[in-house]
Design a protein around this motif. Structure first.
Motif, mmCIF file in Angstrom:
data_model
loop_
_atom_site.group_PDB
_atom_site.id
_atom_site.type_symbol
_atom_site.label_atom_id
_atom_site.label_comp_id
_atom_site.label_asym_id
_atom_site.label_seq_id
_atom_site.Cartn_x
_atom_site.Cartn_y
_atom_site.Cartn_z
ATOM 1 N N LEU A 1 36.677 41.823 60.626
ATOM 2 C CA LEU A 1 36.223 41.889 62.021
ATOM 3 C C LEU A 1 37.422 41.891 62.957
ATOM 4 O O LEU A 1 38.335 41.079 62.805
ATOM 5 N N GLU A 2 37.400 42.817 63.911
ATOM 6 C CA GLU A 2 38.395 42.837 64.987
ATOM 7 C C GLU A 2 37.644 42.872 66.312
ATOM 8 O O GLU A 2 37.973 43.627 67.224
ATOM 9 N N THR A 3 36.591 42.081 66.354
ATOM 10 C CA THR A 3 35.742 42.035 67.544
ATOM 11 C C THR A 3 36.353 41.065 68.548
ATOM 12 O O THR A 3 37.104 40.168 68.157
ATOM 13 N N PRO A 4 36.055 41.243 69.842
ATOM 14 C CA PRO A 4 36.646 40.334 70.846
ATOM 15 C C PRO A 4 36.025 38.951 70.781
ATOM 16 O O PRO A 4 35.033 38.678 71.431
ATOM 17 N N ASN A 5 36.594 38.075 69.969
ATOM 18 C CA ASN A 5 36.027 36.770 69.650
ATOM 19 C C ASN A 5 37.113 35.721 69.516
ATOM 20 O O ASN A 5 38.235 36.044 69.144
ATOM 21 N N ASP A 6 36.729 34.467 69.708
ATOM 22 C CA ASP A 6 37.572 33.357 69.250
ATOM 23 C C ASP A 6 37.082 32.979 67.844
ATOM 24 O O ASP A 6 36.162 33.610 67.313
ATOM 25 N N GLU A 7 37.676 31.960 67.244
ATOM 26 C CA GLU A 7 37.313 31.654 65.859
ATOM 27 C C GLU A 7 35.869 31.190 65.729
ATOM 28 O O GLU A 7 35.206 31.465 64.729
ATOM 29 N N ALA A 8 35.350 30.501 66.744
ATOM 30 C CA ALA A 8 33.939 30.079 66.700
ATOM 31 C C ALA A 8 33.031 31.310 66.716
ATOM 32 O O ALA A 8 32.021 31.365 66.010
ATOM 33 N N GLY A 9 33.400 32.299 67.514
ATOM 34 C CA GLY A 9 32.625 33.547 67.565
ATOM 35 C C GLY A 9 32.666 34.283 66.234
ATOM 36 O O GLY A 9 31.648 34.810 65.764
ATOM 37 N N TYR A 10 33.841 34.299 65.610
ATOM 38 C CA TYR A 10 33.951 34.933 64.292
ATOM 39 C C TYR A 10 33.080 34.205 63.275
ATOM 40 O O TYR A 10 32.432 34.837 62.437
ATOM 41 N N ALA A 11 33.077 32.875 63.331
ATOM 42 C CA ALA A 11 32.247 32.093 62.395
ATOM 43 C C ALA A 11 30.786 32.505 62.542
ATOM 44 O O ALA A 11 30.080 32.698 61.540
ATOM 45 N N ARG A 12 30.316 32.689 63.780
ATOM 46 C CA ARG A 12 28.926 33.100 64.002
ATOM 47 C C ARG A 12 28.687 34.512 63.473
ATOM 48 O O ARG A 12 27.660 34.783 62.841
ATOM 49 N N GLU A 13 29.629 35.426 63.716
ATOM 50 C CA GLU A 13 29.433 36.804 63.233
ATOM 51 C C GLU A 13 29.434 36.861 61.706
ATOM 52 O O GLU A 13 28.648 37.585 61.100
#
Ligand code: FE
Ligand code: FE
Ligand code: ZN
Length: 277
Positions: free
Chosen positions: A255-267
């Motif tokens: 994933l290279e989506t505009p996220n912080d690590e919490a957002g990545y965890a959700r994705e």
């Protein structure tokens, strides 16, 4: 096995990266080998690498997709731009030998008005000057959106680079879903057709990794603006088809989506659900 991860900051070194991605449910990851905008790379800390390798084996972290800096342009017009690309490749590829068997992904570059043919030849030259026969890293050309004078928006351009490289067996391709979509390939309605076309032009055996991104823009926009998985123009069903596709499902998804690590965890959690395994 579903190999899923995200791009994270290299701050703190290898072990810190491994610990952070394991904590968010990832089993692979990407990182910049050096400051994405600037030049230098930190010296390699061998103790940190050794600790990371042990951690990675214990937590099944594998198939890292290291990313060359955005500023690197192997087909730049000015000699110093090409020189930086050459030096950075050399240093990064030497450093990656400490974590053998992983991937090193780069953007083929922008020809900045020199024309595609000149751009392709310059990229080939840099690869032929920097890859070495006993290297254990596979270098990945990234499929690009075709923004501005970017090279690599057409599969044919990637094919031309592979054809010109002396050590082509050290090369593969990373399929960026936002870029491919922005370049005009219809991965929403005709993923099979796009992969058939990729196979015809490049060869599926070259496909080594996926950058899993949604896009903020319509197909063919050539904009390259990544969106979060649930927020772009590609519906979630299309993302699901990508991660479950028999041709793609065993590749590492980054994933290279505009996220912080919490957002990545959700994705990552959402994608695991979508994958159904
Ligand atoms: Fe990239
Ligand atoms: Fe990408
Ligand atoms: Zn992009």
């Amino acid at each position: 096995m579903f190999r899923i991860g995200c791009h994270i900051s290299a701050a703190g070194g290898y072990l810190a990266m491994g610990e952070r991605v394991a904590a968010i449910g990832a089993n692979t990851f990407a990182f910049f080998t050096r400051n994405p905008r600037g030049g230098g790379a930190k010296a390699l800390d061998e103790a940190d690498v050794a600790a990371f390798l042990e951690f990675a084996a214990a937590h099944d972290l594998d198939r890292l997709v290291a990313h060359a800096p955005y500023t690197l342009n192997p087909c730049g017009e000015k000699p110093q731009v090409q020189n930086f690309a050459r030096t950075a490749f050399q240093e990064d590829l030497r450093r990656m030998e400490h974590t053998p068997g992983q991937y090193y992904n780069f953007h083929p570059g922008s020809h900045v008005g020199q024309g595609v043919a000149v751009g392709l030849q310059k990229i080939i030259d840099v690869l032929n000057e920097t890859l070495f026969p006993d290297m254990r890293t596979t270098v990945l050309l990234e499929t690009m959106a075709g923004k501005g004078s970017e090279v690599g928006g057409r599969f044919e351009e990637l094919r031309a680079i592979l054809d010109g490289a002396a050590l082509a067996d050290k090369l593969g391709v990373c399929f960026d879903t936002c870029h491919v979509w922005d370049a005009g390939y219809d991965i929403e309605n005709d993923l099979d057709g796009v992969l058939t076309e990729f196979d015809r032009v490049v060869g599926l055996e070259r496909l080594k990794a996926v950058h899993l991104n949604n896009s903020k823009n319509d197909r063919g926009s050539r904009k390259d603006r990544h969106a979060c998985i649930t927020e772009g123009v590609l519906p979630l069903e299309a993302i699901g088809r990508i991660i479950r596709h028999p041709t793609l499902r065993d590749l590492p998804f980054i994933l290279e989506t505009p996220n912080d690590e919490a957002g990545y965890a959700r994705e990552i959690a959402l994608l695991r659900e979508l994958r159904g395994a």
